[in-house]
Design a protein around this motif. Structure first.
Motif, PDB file in Angstrom:
ATOM      1  N   SER A  69       0.846  -1.216   0.000  1.00 59.49           N
ATOM      2  CA  SER A  69       0.000   0.000   0.000  1.00 59.49           C
ATOM      3  C   SER A  69       0.868   1.248   0.000  1.00 59.49           C
ATOM      4  N   LYS A 114       2.549   1.702  -3.358  1.00 58.20           N
ATOM      5  CA  LYS A 114       1.559   2.134  -4.353  1.00 58.20           C
ATOM      6  C   LYS A 114       1.321   3.634  -4.229  1.00 58.20           C
ATOM      7  N   GLN A 157      -1.156   4.915  -6.642  1.00 61.88           N
ATOM      8  CA  GLN A 157      -2.322   5.030  -5.765  1.00 61.88           C
ATOM      9  C   GLN A 157      -3.358   6.005  -6.334  1.00 61.88           C
ATOM     10  N   SER A 192      -5.058   4.595  -9.372  1.00 62.40           N
ATOM     11  CA  SER A 192      -6.023   3.526  -9.132  1.00 62.40           C
ATOM     12  C   SER A 192      -7.222   4.052  -8.346  1.00 62.40           C
ATOM     13  N   ARG A 193      -7.006   5.089  -7.490  1.00 60.15           N
ATOM     14  CA  ARG A 193      -8.142   5.662  -6.740  1.00 60.15           C
ATOM     15  C   ARG A 193      -9.140   6.298  -7.715  1.00 60.15           C
ATOM     16  N   VAL A 246     -11.053   3.596  -9.230  1.00 59.25           N
ATOM     17  CA  VAL A 246     -12.023   3.044  -8.283  1.00 59.25           C
ATOM     18  C   VAL A 246     -13.236   3.964  -8.199  1.00 59.25           C
ATOM     19  N   SER A 305     -10.728  -6.339  -0.044  1.00 55.58           N
ATOM     20  CA  SER A 305      -9.589  -5.428  -0.150  1.00 55.58           C
ATOM     21  C   SER A 305      -8.481  -5.834   0.810  1.00 55.58           C
ATOM     22  N   CYS A 316     -12.995  -3.305  -6.865  1.00 53.69           N
ATOM     23  CA  CYS A 316     -11.950  -4.182  -6.300  1.00 53.69           C
ATOM     24  C   CYS A 316     -11.051  -4.739  -7.407  1.00 53.69           C
ATOM     25  N   THR A 363     -10.196  -3.130 -10.010  1.00 52.53           N
ATOM     26  CA  THR A 363      -9.254  -2.043 -10.328  1.00 52.53           C
ATOM     27  C   THR A 363      -8.136  -1.989  -9.277  1.00 52.53           C
ATOM     28  N   GLU A 364      -8.537  -2.172  -8.042  1.00 49.98           N
ATOM     29  CA  GLU A 364      -7.536  -2.188  -6.973  1.00 49.98           C
ATOM     30  C   GLU A 364      -6.565  -3.355  -7.179  1.00 49.98           C
ATOM     31  N   TRP A 365      -7.121  -4.465  -7.576  1.00 52.50           N
ATOM     32  CA  TRP A 365      -6.329  -5.666  -7.849  1.00 52.50           C
ATOM     33  C   TRP A 365      -5.321  -5.409  -8.977  1.00 52.50           C
ATOM     34  N   GLY A 387      -4.113  -2.571  -9.799  1.00 48.98           N
ATOM     35  CA  GLY A 387      -3.086  -1.672  -9.236  1.00 48.98           C
ATOM     36  C   GLY A 387      -1.999  -2.452  -8.519  1.00 48.98           C
TER      37      GLY A 387
END
Lengths: 194, 143
Positions: free
Chosen positions: A172, A175, A181, A184-185, A188, B7, B36, B38-40, B42
């Motif tokens: 984290s 990222k 980060q 990707s935020r 999301v 997550s 999720c 998309t988070e994956w 990343g």
């Protein structure tokens, strides 16, 4: 020839067989120390010390244990000792304001554009070094050395939940720091809107 | 499985360290949840970037250097011998200086120690002895 067979031969007096173990593990050990210290020259010299220490400690190695974990445990301890010494040196030299007189402190920090692969490499290296020591250690053992959590537990003595947490936090943080980060935020948020 | 739990498990899922039941749950959630997923992605991108760092180039002479180091370490056991020799020389100089000064002192006081034994002289000249040790130490340090 397995590791245990080689160790038995070395302990029986065939010292030259130790070279087989060095050839087998030196790449991984140097890789690990380089990632931890980000200093290739120092990594070579620490790795040499690691193998000397492994040789001295061979009589204490128990066959029921994993030799890889045994050697990496020694490498981890010696690398952390080196890092602690470095921290003290930097602390005292900064205390004496020697570092402040050096040119790189007076210059603007370099700005990287992450599109160039070399600059990306530098950025990753720099951010790895900024991670807390335990997070960096766990992440390097997992990502670069591809050890399982059980093997990492053998090397570090940490519990599996702790290893999970350290690796997850390291990812984290990286990222966030590397700049993925934000991107990707956005993804999301966009995805949630849809 | 909700997004919060998924997550939290993504990193462990990526490391292939989840049990098969949890792994399936995460996979199902990823199939249904775009956020999720998309988070994956990343996370995948991050580990891909980390793996871009190449391993350091191998030094072909490294094993030979370590083996040579082992020889030196073994030979190092005999390095104590010159150290002992130096200590012996140091001790000889120190003691000879001490006794020489002591004999000068006792010769200078001939009227007193005629009947006295060597031990008596030592006890009598306690102060002088300490002075002599002090002087010799200074001489040796200066040397």
């Amino acid at each position: 020839m397995t590791d245990d067979e080689i160790i038995s031969a070395v302990l029986a007096g065939r010292r030259q067989d130790f070279e087989i173990l060095i050839r087998r593990y030196s790449g991984k050990i140097i890789h690990f120390i380089t990632r931890m210290t980000q200093d290739r020259d120092e990594a070579q010299s620490i790795a040499q010390e690691v193998f000397l220490k492994v040789f001295q400690n061979l009589p204490y190695y128990r066959k029921e244990n994993n030799f890889s974990a045994f050697i990496f445990k020694i490498a981890k301890n010696m690398t952390l000792n080196w890092l602690n010494r470095e921290k003290r040196t930097v602390f005292f030299s900064r205390l004496l304001q020697r570092e402040l007189d050096k040119a790189h402190f007076r210059q603007e920090p370099p700005r990287y554009s992450l599109h160039d692969p070399n600059e990306r490499e530098i950025e990753i290296t720099r951010n790895l070094l900024l991670l807390p020591e335990e997070q960096r250690l766990a992440l390097i053992l997992k990502v670069y050395l591809e050890f399982s959590y059980k093997q990492i537990r053998e090397i570090t003595g940490w519990s599996i939940p702790k290893i999970e947490t350290l690796i997850s936090r390291a990812k984290s943080r990286l990222k966030k720091n590397i700049g993925l980060q934000e991107r990707s935020r956005e993804f999301v948020l966009n995805a949630r809107k849809k | 499985m909700n997004c919060k739990k998924a997550s939290r498990l993504l990193s462990t899922y990526q490391d292939r360290e989840l049990n098969s039941a949890l792994e399936q749950e995460v996979e199902l959630h990823l199939r249904d949840c775009r956020a999720c997923r998309t988070e994956w992605r990343g996370l995948q991108e991050l580990v891909g970037s980390l793996k871009l760092l190449p391993p350091p180039a191998a030094d072909p002479h490294f094993p030979a250097k370590v083996m040579a180091g082992l020889q030196v370490k073994r030979a190092g056991k005999f390095r104590l011998l010159p150290a002992a020799a130096y200590a012996l020389v140091f001790l000889t100089i120190f003691l000879s200086g001490f006794f020489l000064q002591l004999s000068f002192d006792s010769a200078a006081r001939t009227e007193k120690p005629q009947a006295a034994t060597f031990t008596a002289v030592l006890l009598e000249n306690q102060g002088l002895r300490l002075q002599a040790v002090h002087d010799n130490t200074l001489i040796i340090f200066a040397w």
